[in-house]
Scaffold this motif. Structure first.
Motif: not given
Length: 362
Positions: A9-10, A13, A16, A110, A113-114
């Motif tokens: 996820l990091n 992100a 993105s 974004l 979640e990001f």
């Protein structure tokens, strides 16, 4: 809660943020100007354009911090920006408002979640901002070892007088100053002080570049003295990753290893990944040392390490990293996949020596 280990996820992100950096910068400035419309009259269109450029830098540093799960990297950048703005006569509240607007832009641009992940890093920077200094202490304090020589050396360089600077160094060596002390206590600290003076708006970029170029030239005068009569039997390749033009730290590392009897191949700044791998293979290197001068070079370090690990011909090499971002964020070296980290050239030698021991390779 910010995790201290980068997750998928990091990394997503961060990707993105980089993908939408221009939109995020524009949204940050639009939010700020809507809150404080008087700024357009005060700074004009040129000021707005500069603000967009600065907001894009904020996002680039934020992406690096998020991608490596290193909130200290972003907080350190916030501290750097606070000092710089203070020297330009701008209040820290301007930076705080810019960060709040950046947080809003993240939520606008974004996926949710990001945006949540990235906003937590901005919040960490905002919490620390009031406690961060507006002035940096000298890197060559009075009374510290070799302070007089370091100050004399740097003063000569800032005057544009490299001949006087080189004479001071050679005289110091002749009078018994070890090369190790000359590198760490004079060259390294004077370069740190040059960076501080630039950040404090006391010198310009041309002066900074002159000091670095002159220091590399003066270091070359000492090169014949580096070679130890007894060789350690180990080989090292030292490189700066693609995009990193600040090579003096890597040069110091290479020279330190030579002093300790290693055969060091220093391949300089802005080296493509393929070239680094080729040199590791050609030299049959025991250790590859990679330098990162700025936060935005960390991702390139991670990519080089991944490429080296993927090459069967490099399976035996140990990888050491160093440079400012790794000093700021302890544990970052693990995130990029390295085998070890040195906070300075002397520590790099100690860590590398340990890495090449049979027990470490087992």
């Amino acid at each position: 809660m910010i995790e201290d280990v980068a997750t998928p996820l990091n990394r997503a992100a961060a990707a993105s943020i980089n993908e939408h950096r221009a939109a995020l910068a524009a949204a940050t400035v639009a939010a700020d100007y809507s809150r404080r419309p008087e700024h357009l009259a005060r700074y004009g269109l040129r000021g707005r354009t500069k603000y967009i450029e600065d907001a894009a830098y904020h996002m680039a540093y934020l992406a690096d911090a998020v991608g490596t799960s290193s909130p200290l990297l972003f907080t350190d950048y916030v501290g750097w920006a606070k000092v710089l703005l203070a020297q330009l006569g701008l209040p820290s509240e301007d930076l705080a408002e810019a960060l709040r607007c950046a947080r809003q832009a993240l939520q606008q641009v974004l996926p949710t979640e990001f945006a949540q992940v990235a906003a937590s890093y901005v919040d960490a920077g905002l919490r620390q901002l009031p406690r961060l200094p507006t002035h940096l202490p000298t890197c060559i304090p009075d009374g510290s070892p070799l302070a007089s020589l370091a100050q004399e050396y740097l003063s000569a360089l800032l005057r544009g007088d490299r001949h006087t600077a080189s004479r001071a160094i050679l005289a110091g060596v002749e009078s018994g100053t070890t090369l190790q002390d000359m590198y760490l206590l004079v060259f390294q600290r004077s370069q740190y002080e040059v960076g501080r003076l630039w950040q404090m708006n006391k010198i310009n970029v041309a002066q900074e570049h002159y000091c670095s170029a002159a220091t590399q030239l003066i270091m070359s005068l000492l090169y014949p003295r580096l070679f130890n009569s007894s060789r350690a039997g180990h080989t090292l390749v030292v490189a700066c990753v693609h995009g990193d033009l600040h090579a003096i730290g890597a040069r110091v590392v290479a020279d330190f290893f030579e002093m300790e009897g290693w055969d060091a191949s220093y391949i300089g700044a802005d080296t493509p990944t393929a070239g680094i791998i080729d040199m590791v293979v050609q030299r049959q290197a025991d250790v590859l040392a990679l330098a990162a001068t700025m936060t935005f070079h960390v991702q390139a370090v991670a990519e080089v390490i991944a490429a080296v690990r993927a090459s069967p011909a490099c399976s035996a090499v140990q990888i050491l990293v160093g440079g400012y971002p790794f000093n700021v964020a302890p544990g970052l070296w693990r995130e990029v996949g390295a085998d070890g980290y040195g906070c300075d050239a002397a520590e790099a030698v100690r860590v590398a020596t340990r890495l090449v021991q049979p027990a470490a390779r087992a």
